[in-house]
Design a protein around this motif. Structure first.
Motif, PDB file in Angstrom:
ATOM      1  N   SER A   3      -1.217   4.508  12.454  1.00 16.12           N
ATOM      2  CA  SER A   3      -2.030   3.383  11.974  1.00 16.12           C
ATOM      3  C   SER A   3      -1.937   3.332  10.449  1.00 16.12           C
ATOM      4  N   SER A   4      -2.108   2.129   9.904  1.00 13.30           N
ATOM      5  CA  SER A   4      -2.040   1.977   8.449  1.00 13.30           C
ATOM      6  C   SER A   4      -3.066   2.876   7.763  1.00 13.30           C
ATOM      7  N   ASP A   5      -4.256   2.948   8.359  1.00 10.36           N
ATOM      8  CA  ASP A   5      -5.326   3.772   7.778  1.00 10.36           C
ATOM      9  C   ASP A   5      -4.877   5.208   7.616  1.00 10.36           C
ATOM     10  N   GLU A   6      -4.316   5.739   8.702  1.00 14.34           N
ATOM     11  CA  GLU A   6      -3.910   7.134   8.676  1.00 14.34           C
ATOM     12  C   GLU A   6      -2.703   7.353   7.760  1.00 14.34           C
ATOM     13  N   ASN A  41       0.581  11.721   9.063  1.00 17.65           N
ATOM     14  CA  ASN A  41       0.737  10.816   7.909  1.00 17.65           C
ATOM     15  C   ASN A  41       1.855  11.318   7.003  1.00 17.65           C
ATOM     16  N   GLY A  90      -1.766   5.520   5.204  1.00 21.44           N
ATOM     17  CA  GLY A  90      -1.971   5.171   3.790  1.00 21.44           C
ATOM     18  C   GLY A  90      -0.923   4.174   3.306  1.00 21.44           C
ATOM     19  N   LYS A  91      -0.133   3.641   4.251  1.00 22.93           N
ATOM     20  CA  LYS A  91       0.843   2.580   3.962  1.00 22.93           C
ATOM     21  C   LYS A  91       0.890   1.681   5.192  1.00 22.93           C
ATOM     22  N   THR A  92       1.466   0.484   5.054  1.00 22.90           N
ATOM     23  CA  THR A  92       1.394  -0.487   6.148  1.00 22.90           C
ATOM     24  C   THR A  92       2.249  -0.052   7.341  1.00 22.90           C
ATOM     25  N   GLY A 143      -2.576   5.233   0.411  1.00 19.88           N
ATOM     26  CA  GLY A 143      -3.935   4.724   0.620  1.00 19.88           C
ATOM     27  C   GLY A 143      -4.442   3.797  -0.463  1.00 19.88           C
ATOM     28  N   LYS A 144      -3.595   3.436  -1.392  1.00 19.45           N
ATOM     29  CA  LYS A 144      -4.024   2.542  -2.474  1.00 19.45           C
ATOM     30  C   LYS A 144      -3.005   1.418  -2.682  1.00 19.45           C
ATOM     31  N   PHE A 179       0.820  -1.218   0.000  1.00 20.49           N
ATOM     32  CA  PHE A 179       0.000   0.000   0.000  1.00 20.49           C
ATOM     33  C   PHE A 179       0.847   1.257   0.000  1.00 20.49           C
TER      34      PHE A 179
END
Ligand code: IPE
Ligand code: IPE
Ligand code: MG
Ligand code: MG
Ligand code: MG
Length: 295
Positions: free
Chosen positions: A230-233, A295, A235-237, A97-98, A94
């Motif tokens: 966090s990964s969500d924030e 981030n 956009g990468k692991t 975020g993609k 990731f």
């Protein structure tokens, strides 16, 4: 000043110009243009081109073509991310975020998309400089960008980053890695803004010191966020550095000391541009943002 609004407005300006500069994704051979656009527009804070704009504003003389030069630097940065994520390098799934470029397009196209963005970065930068009125400074800028991202700059840092995986390394080595893989590109983005703004020697010196310090702090914070974010924030692991046994600042000097070091660097960067006056306010606020970013 409202730095959140400033960053948002500059990002919009940069995104709009990048959209004009990149070939349409229908242009033959479509797959490479789709891949170039995919990673460029996947997200991204646009910190490097924003720094080019802010550095130019800090010395406030000439503004022409600074936007295109900043956009060129963002393409070069995006190339470095695509290659950094490849299975042979950090092997990440990731980015922004993609799914990473190689996950979406396969490795061959991801490698070529990186190559194409790097090349296009120099194409746009040299075109902008040719059209500007800074004569021989243009060639100097191209030379310095090439130096900053070559085997004694970004690439050298990436090499030592990979070779240090799973090893106990010392402070000098982690400083070399972070200064080379991250700070060299960030500081040249600042310097380009200054050169295009026709900064005086002493102003350039201040900008350069600022760039080196925020650049190093940027990578230290990246290491800290890998642990605390966090990964969500992100956009990468998240947690990927520990999993890959990466050499990181917290790994060498500890988490608390890393935070202290990042904070020290940011304050010292601010001190070096404060004498430039109110026009340097965006640079000062960007430095603070780099320290507290999530981030
Ligand atoms: C990520 O850079 C790579 C590093 C040098 C740490 P950014 O954190 O600027 O990534 P984007 O451009 O916002 O996605
Ligand atoms: C990336 O460093 C530096 C470059 C892309 C040149 P990292 O490997 O730490 O960056 P992330 O964490 O993948 O964004
Ligand atoms: Mg890496
Ligand atoms: Mg990586
Ligand atoms: Mg990282």
């Amino acid at each position: 000043m409202d730095i959140t609004l400033y960053l948002k407005q500059k990002k919009e300006l940069i995104d709009k110009r990048l959209d004009e500069l990149l070939p349409a994704d229908t242009e033959y051979p479509a797959i490479i243009h789709q891949a170039m656009r995919y990673s460029t527009f996947a997200g991204g804070k646009r910190i490097r081109p924003i720094l080019t704009l802010a550095a130019c504003q800090a010395v406030k003389k000439e503004k022409a073509l600074v936007l295109d030069s900043g956009c060129a630097m963002e393409l070069i940065h995006t190339y470095s991310l695509i290659h950094d994520d490849l299975p042979a390098m950090d092997d990440d799934d990731f980015r922004r975020g993609k799914p990473t470029s190689h996950k979406k397009f396969g490795e061959a196209i991801a490698i070529l998309a990186g190559d194409a963005l790097l090349t296009m970065g120099f194409q746009i930068l040299s075109h902008a400089l040719l059209k500007s009125h800074i004569s021989n400074k243009g060639l100097e800028i191209i030379y310095e960008v090439a130096q900053a991202i070559g085997s004694k700059g970004l690439i050298g840092g990436q090499v030592m980053d990979l070779q240090s995986e799973g090893k106990q390394i010392d402070l000098d080595t982690i400083l070399y890695i972070h200064k080379s893989k991250t700070a060299s590109l960030i500081s040249i983005c600042v310097k380009i803004g200054g050169l295009l703004g026709k900064a005086q020697e002493d102003e350039l010196e201040r900008l350069y010191k600022y760039g080196e310090k925020i650049g190093l702090a940027f990578q230290i914070v990246d290491d800290i966020l890998d642990i605390e974010g966090s990964s969500d924030e992100l956009g990468k692991t998240a947690g990927k550095d520990q999993k890959s046994l990466k050499a990181t600042f917290p790994g060498v000097i500890g988490l608390a000391e890393s935070k202290e070091k990042a904070s020290e660097l940011i304050h010292s960067a601010i001190n070096s541009v404060e004498p430039l006056g109110d026009s340097a306010l965006p640079l000062i606020e960007i430095a603070r943002f780099i320290l507290r970013r999530q981030n």
